[in-house]
Scaffold this motif. Structure first.
Motif, short mmCIF file in Angstrom:
data_model
loop_
_atom_site.label_atom_id
_atom_site.label_comp_id
_atom_site.label_asym_id
_atom_site.label_seq_id
_atom_site.Cartn_x
_atom_site.Cartn_y
_atom_site.Cartn_z
N PRO A 217 -5.11 2.67 -1.76
CA PRO A 217 -5.12 3.08 -0.96
C PRO A 217 -5.54 4.26 0.25
N GLY A 218 -5.78 4.13 1.18
CA GLY A 218 -6.74 5.84 1.87
C GLY A 218 -5.58 6.81 2.32
N PHE A 219 -5.95 7.55 1.73
CA PHE A 219 -4.92 8.81 2.16
C PHE A 219 -5.25 9.48 3.57
N ALA A 220 -6.59 8.95 4.69
CA ALA A 220 -6.31 9.79 5.69
C ALA A 220 -6.03 10.22 6.72
N ASP A 221 -4.67 9.24 7.16
CA ASP A 221 -3.10 9.57 7.28
C ASP A 221 -2.23 10.80 7.25
N THR A 222 -2.00 10.52 5.88
CA THR A 222 -1.38 10.84 5.24
C THR A 222 -1.40 12.55 4.66
N LEU A 223 -2.80 12.81 4.40
CA LEU A 223 -2.94 13.96 3.60
C LEU A 223 -4.14 15.25 4.33
N SER A 224 -3.73 15.83 4.91
CA SER A 224 -4.95 17.05 5.43
C SER A 224 -6.54 17.26 5.32
N ASP A 225 -6.70 18.00 5.48
CA ASP A 225 -8.47 18.17 4.97
C ASP A 225 -8.37 19.53 3.93
N ARG A 226 -6.86 20.16 4.07
CA ARG A 226 -6.72 21.50 3.21
C ARG A 226 -6.27 20.64 1.97
N GLU A 227 -5.29 19.73 1.88
CA GLU A 227 -4.30 18.65 1.17
C GLU A 227 -5.86 18.39 0.49
N VAL A 228 -6.46 17.56 0.57
CA VAL A 228 -7.42 16.57 0.29
C VAL A 228 -8.01 17.35 -0.60
N ALA A 229 -8.81 18.72 -0.24
CA ALA A 229 -10.22 19.61 -0.66
C ALA A 229 -8.74 20.11 -1.67
N ASP A 230 -7.30 20.84 -1.93
CA ASP A 230 -6.97 21.00 -2.41
C ASP A 230 -6.63 20.07 -4.49
N VAL A 231 -6.66 19.16 -3.84
CA VAL A 231 -6.41 17.73 -4.42
C VAL A 231 -7.45 17.24 -5.25
N VAL A 232 -9.17 17.56 -4.31
CA VAL A 232 -9.89 16.63 -5.09
C VAL A 232 -10.27 18.06 -5.94
N SER A 233 -9.81 19.28 -5.72
CA SER A 233 -10.40 20.30 -6.63
C SER A 233 -9.25 20.82 -7.71
N PHE A 234 -8.28 20.06 -6.97
CA PHE A 234 -7.38 20.21 -8.84
C PHE A 234 -8.23 18.86 -9.42
N ILE A 235 -8.43 18.00 -9.55
CA ILE A 235 -8.98 16.67 -10.03
C ILE A 235 -9.94 17.22 -10.78
N THR B 72 0.73 -0.90 0.63
CA THR B 72 -0.17 -0.08 -0.26
C THR B 72 0.79 1.48 0.07
N TYR B 73 0.93 1.94 -1.04
CA TYR B 73 1.66 3.60 -1.07
C TYR B 73 0.78 4.41 -0.17
N PRO B 74 1.53 5.12 -0.04
CA PRO B 74 3.36 4.72 0.39
C PRO B 74 3.87 4.24 1.39
N GLY B 75 3.74 3.00 2.09
CA GLY B 75 4.21 3.07 2.95
C GLY B 75 4.87 1.63 3.01
N SER B 76 4.65 1.26 1.36
CA SER B 76 5.16 0.30 1.13
C SER B 76 6.76 0.80 0.06
N ILE B 77 6.68 1.86 -0.10
CA ILE B 77 8.47 2.18 -0.07
C ILE B 77 9.15 3.24 0.43
N ASP B 78 8.60 2.49 2.27
CA ASP B 78 9.45 3.15 3.42
C ASP B 78 10.84 2.07 3.00
N GLU B 79 11.79 3.10 2.97
CA GLU B 79 13.34 2.27 2.71
C GLU B 79 13.79 1.48 4.06
N LEU B 80 13.65 2.19 5.30
CA LEU B 80 13.82 1.55 6.90
C LEU B 80 13.30 -0.27 6.90
#
Lengths: 597, 457
Positions: B404-422, A52-60
């Motif tokens: 994959p889901g991006f809830a853990d890695t993208l903030s609300d702002r980032e999600v809003a921006d990328v959704v708007s971008f798309i 699953t991306y991006p966790g899959s490309i964690d080199e450590l």
């Protein structure tokens, strides 16, 4: 269909190991209508979790902390160079990286997907024909496979279609294409996908090699150059050269693996059952010791010992484990290097690989972070049968290639400096950046011959977590292979000059150099349960059927009589399909020895 | 009715579940005191193929979606529907005489399926799509009855007991709903059957309006929760897109150019229903269970009939035709990441969906021109970026790709921006979304699949 923590009803077939070999055999035998149970000592693996991306490309977590590799705390082996030494356990993965879990090494491999040269399958006969019996050094165990390329071709072809292999054919049904590897043998059909694009480094090598009079070609890669659906209906996405192949599960579904290319279809078959976390300890035999009755394993989920009975046993674990299980099960006679008798552990081989590096001027960017594990440009001029080994003075050969597989940041930092250059500070940083952006490596990916005193047996001292003796490896480099490596690396030096390299660091084995298990070499281990035509010198007949126990087939690179220049997976897959075909055509109709010694 | 917000539980759930919530529980209270007869006592020989035909009818009607809960025997019910007023469970419709429907006569069975009236005379919740099933012809009902009496194994188990609070547990008001909004069998059949002289379109209409009950999700509902249109004849609201179910937007199946099926070919629709993927888009959210239990197993001719029928539904709204615009592609290929969301798109999305938004065939769906990207309500796009989703392994398509889901890695702002971008790239020209919208959806999406539930390839 799903994991169970209790022994299931008796299947027709038990398959040990869920890598390429096991998955191919399980698919073929369920297609034949048999109920197949596959045992895997590790966990299940999937792109949705491990990829699953991006966790899959964690080199450590991936390459450094060995996420997908064998857990040595439970099982390992001991290693020594010579029979007069005491072997010690391999406690940290370094020289070779066996996999663990569903997909096995087939999940974390690179994707280099070769066939063979004509001589690879009949090396003893070809050497004698060309150079005479005396050319074979004393104590070198040179041997033929006893299978011709023509016999194996349909199975190479089938494997490539299942793997979605990208490549460029040179000769299809006798028609020359004017492209591809001019030394490659004829094929029944084209590769299923067009070749992978050249990285910049590969294109530089292609041009320089051609100008030097060699014959460059696109390496056949089980990295999909386009979206693909294989004959099992399994789909692959296209590779984007992210560089996270070797050591990782591909997040784009573009590197062929049992998980992506076979198991999706197999898991839907009600005749198939996968039991994970099942560490097989022994193949059980009846009183005659000529018939396998099943296997004994530890269910690691409950830490309880289980027995599963079956009419047919397929041993298709990693090469080392195939040998180990044959020895712990007491099948066949262990090899003795003094009397040169016995077969299990005999002809243990490896590959003779060194990597050299060239630097280009600053206006030429190789961008080492870009890459694909199986892609690149190779020359076979020192691997093809017509290359004159008589003058060069060695048996075997070595393709040479630029296989830019994607250099990860930690590896790049570790790989820079040293050898007289600073390991820290501004000069180190500058050198690292220069190396990351402007250099690339050229590999000599050579064969390794079998020798009398290079072998596998059970260690008299060390035991694994299950109380079994560990496997003991006795291995070092031998003169013939060192000469081969040195010869080929000298040619690399000439090509590097033609590229306008500003600097070259050539690496070759040195005379008398010992095998060092602390330094990564390759995971291409082979032999130990080899096929052949003589039960005194081989453990298996040409169908990979045990001479001693006819309802046992041992599939994998453990069947190779010696190590070849190419990566082994293509031949492993072809031999698996070959064996399965003959089981289906002959054995199932009339179970028993398929070759009478 | 507003109490029926949404259910929780496994993702295998039908998108109908919030509605089903209203209808379940009824069959389960079937009186155990009634005289019973062994469900399979009648062992007279059946016409060849009748059970198979009945099974196919059950597939067309997607009965398993609600009545088979993963981990429980087939058709034994037990699928939970968590409501603010308590949890109710779908019923056992296996032929067990005590716990299931083994004691139903064919006439009683037909009355329940088509009119929403139980054996004991009380009303079913209209989440059971009996207004659609009213259109089933007699032969199909017969086959379905035979299948549920003799082709299904009796399961002597009860679903967990419902826990509804009085007075909300009372059912008699449902008869009023039924009387107001549910057609009689005769009028329903007349309305559906007399629309087309072309036998393929007529078959398509029967499948879509009848057993397929597509309108249950894809047609808008009024405040009283009845579908505003039940057949093609009822006008352009039919299948013009439902509301938001479990934070997935239910799109139009009509011929709108941008947000409907206006640019899908007959084969695209067939591929999508048969395999959950086509060159124009991949199934996700609430449609996936429909394909997994039901649509993938439709006969080829039926899939084509459905596609052809859908393709003649005139657009409900006029939309400027979507035309590919290469501006974003050119910017990304020049490494111009100045637009908000562009960097996130490159880092997180482009590997699969490409800088040109075209995706890769049936593996990774396109974002350029994808109807679900352009719907007025961007909930689906936000949801899938936050939670990810998986295709499922099917006999028709073995590979189950996972986003994959991006809830853990993208903030609300980032999600809003990328959704708007798309939504604004490649000619999509749709409205941007607000950070607050993302925040709201993040907190209201159902729980994601656990690793055990994820596909294994």
């Amino acid at each position: 269909m799903t994991d169970q923590t209790f022994p299931p009803a008796k299947p027709d077939v038990v398959v040990i190991g869920a890598g390429w070999a096991g998955s191919i055999m399980a698919k073929e035998l369920t297609e034949a209508g048999l109920n197949v149970t596959m045992l895997e000592r590790g966990h299940d693996h999937s792109t949705a979790v491990e990829g699953t991306y991006p966790g899959s490309i964690d080199e450590l977590r991936g390459a450094v902390r060995k996420r997908l590799f064998q857990k040595l705390a439970r099982t390992s082996l001991t290693i020594r160079n010579r029979p007069d030494q005491t072997a010690l356990p391999y406690r940290q993965l370094a020289a070779f990286l066996p996999g663990e879990g569903v997909g096995g090494a087939g999940l974390h491999w690179s994707g280099c997907h070769f066939r063979v040269t004509e001589d690879d399958l009949r090396l003893r006969s070809a050497t004698i024909e060309r150079y005479g019996q005396k050319f074979i050094p004393k104590d070198m165990h040179l041997q033929d496979y006893g299978i011709s390329y023509g016999e194996l071709e349909p199975f190479f072809d089938k494997a490539e279609k299942v793997f979605g292999t990208s490549g460029e054919a040179s000769s299809v049904q006798g028609q020359k294409t004017g492209r591809g590897n001019v030394f490659a043998l004829d094929r029944s059909s084209h590769f299923p996908l067009p070749p992978m694009a050249d990285t910049f480094s590969a294109s530089v090598f292609r041009q320089a090699a051609r100008e030097a009079g060699f014959h460059p070609y696109s390496m056949p890669a089980a990295n999909a150059s386009q979206p693909y659906t294989n004959p099992y209906g399994c789909q692959m996405g296209p590779c984007n050269f992210c560089g996270y192949c070797s050591g990782y599960a591909c997040y784009l579904y573009s590197k062929a693996s049992p998980n992506v290319n076979i198991l999706p279809a197999l898991r839907q078959d009600k005749r198939f059952r996968l039991i994970t976390q099942a560490q097989v300890l022994e193949i059980l035999l009846d009183d005659t010791r000529k018939r396998a009755t099943g296997v004994r394993y530890i269910d690691l989920k409950t830490d309880s010992e289980q027995v599963i009975e079956a009419d047919l046993v397929i041993l298709s674990a990693f090469q080392l484990h195939n040998v180990h299980l044959m020895l712990t099960s007491g099948i066949g006679k262990p090899y003795d290097p003094v009397s040169q008798s016995g077969t299990i552990g005999r002809n243990f081989t490896y590959q003779t690989i060194t990597s050299s590096r060239v630097w280009l001027p600053e206006n030429r960017c190789t961008n080492q972070f870009v890459g694909a594990g199986g892609a690149g440009v190779a020359i076979d001029d020192f691997n093809q049968p017509g290359f004159d080994r008589g003058r060069a003075g060695f048996i075997g050969g070595s393709p040479v290639w630029v296989n830019q597989a994607g250099l990860k940041p930690i590896a790049a930092a570790q790989g820079s400096g040293g050898k007289g250059s600073p390991r820290w500070g501004g000069a180190y940083k500058a050198a690292m950046i220069d190396q990351y952006r402007h250099s690339f490596s050229i590999d000599a990916h050579g064969s390794n011959m079998a020798y009398r005193d290079v072998y596998l047996d059970l260690d008299p001292t060390w035991r694994n977590a299950y109380g079994q003796p560990m496997l003991r490896m006795t291995f070092t480099w031998k003169d013939n292979d060192i000469r081969m490596n040195q010869y080929v690396v000298r040619q690399i030096g000439d090509i590097a000059q033609a590229m306008g390299a500003t600097r070259t660091s050539l690496n070759s084995l040195l005379p008398g150099q010992l095998f060092d298990s602390r330094i990564y070499q390759t995971t291409h281990l082979s032999g130990g349960v080899i096929l052949g035509s003589n039960p005194k010198t081989s453990a298996l007949n040409r169908y990979l059927q045990s001479w001693d126990v006819p309802n046992l087939f041992v599939i994998g690179s453990s069947a190779f009589p010696q190590g070849m220049g190419y990566n082994p997976t293509g031949l492993v897959a072809a031999l698996a399909y070959w064996s399965a075909y003959h089981i289906r055509q002959t054995y199932l109709r009339n179970p028993g020895p398929m070759v009478h010694a | 009715m507003s109490l029926f917000l949404r259910s929780t539980g496994t993702k295998r759930t039908s998108p109908l579940r919030p509605l089903l919530t209203m209808g379940l529980g009824l069959l389960g209270i079937v009186a155990a005191t009634l005289p019973t007869r062994p469900a399979q006592a009648d062992d007279a020989p059946l016409p060849a193929g009748l059970i198979e035909e009945g099974h196919y009818q059950a597939v067309l009607g997607d009965c398993a979606a609600c009545h088979t809960q993963p981990g429980r025997p087939p058709y034994s019910g037990g699928m939970p529907f968590k409501l603010p007023i308590g949890t109710i469970y779908s019923t056992n419709i296996s032929p067990d005489p005590v716990h299931g429907i083994g004691h139903y006569t064919e006439a009683e069975f037909a009355r329940a399926v088509q009119l929403g009236i139980r054996k004991d005379g009380s009303a079913l919740y209209p989440a059971m799509p009996y207004p659609s099933y009213a259109r089933l012809n007699k032969a199909d009902i017969h086959a379905l009855y035979v299948y549920f009496q003799r082709g299904v194994t009796p399961q002597p188990v009860d679903p967990p007991a419902n826990g509804l609070i009085w007075p909300l547990s009372m059912r008699w008001p449902l008869h009023i709903w039924r009387w107001l909004f549910s057609p009689s069998i005769q009028s329903a059949q007349l309305r559906t059957n007399n629309q087309f002289s072309d036998p393929i379109l007529a078959r398509g209409a029967y499948l879509v309006e009848g057993p397929g009950h597509c309108g249950a999700c894809h047609s808008p509902r009024s405040i009283t929760l009845n579908e505003k249109a039940q057949t093609a004849k009822d006008g352009p609201l039919f299948l013009s897109g439902g509301g938001v179910v479990e934070q997935w937007v239910v799109p139009s199946l009509r011929q709108e150019n941008r947000t409907g099926l206006g640019r899908w070919s007959e084969q695209d629709i067939v591929d999508f229903l048969r395999t959950g993927r086509s060159r124009t888009g991949a199934s996700f959210g609430g449609m996936t269970p429909v394909i997994v239990h039901s649509a993938h197993a439709f006969k080829e001719a039926d899939l084509h009939a459905i596609a052809r029928y859908l393709m003649q539904l005139a657009p409900a709204r006029k939309e400027t035709p979507w035309v590919y615009d290469p501006t974003t592609t050119d910017m990304l290929r020049r490494a111009d990441l100045s637009q908000p969301g562009a960097q996130t798109y490159m880092d997180r999305c482009a590997a699969c969906h490409r800088t040109d938004g075209a995706g890769y065939g049936t593996v990774f769906p396109p974002l350029a021109g994808n109807p679900i990207v352009m719907t007025d309500d961007a909930t689906s796009l936000i949801h899938i970026i936050l939670a990810g989703d998986s295709m499922h392994a099917l006999p028709t398509a073995a590979s189950a790709f996972t986003m994959p889901g991006f809830a853990d890695t993208l903030s609300d702002r980032e999600v809003a921006d990328v959704v708007s971008f798309i939504r604004q790239s490649w000619g999509n020209n749709s409205s941007p979304v607000k950070e607050s919208t993302v925040k709201h959806i993040r907190h209201s999406i159902p729980q994601a699949e656990t690793p055990d539930q994820l596909p294994k390839n």
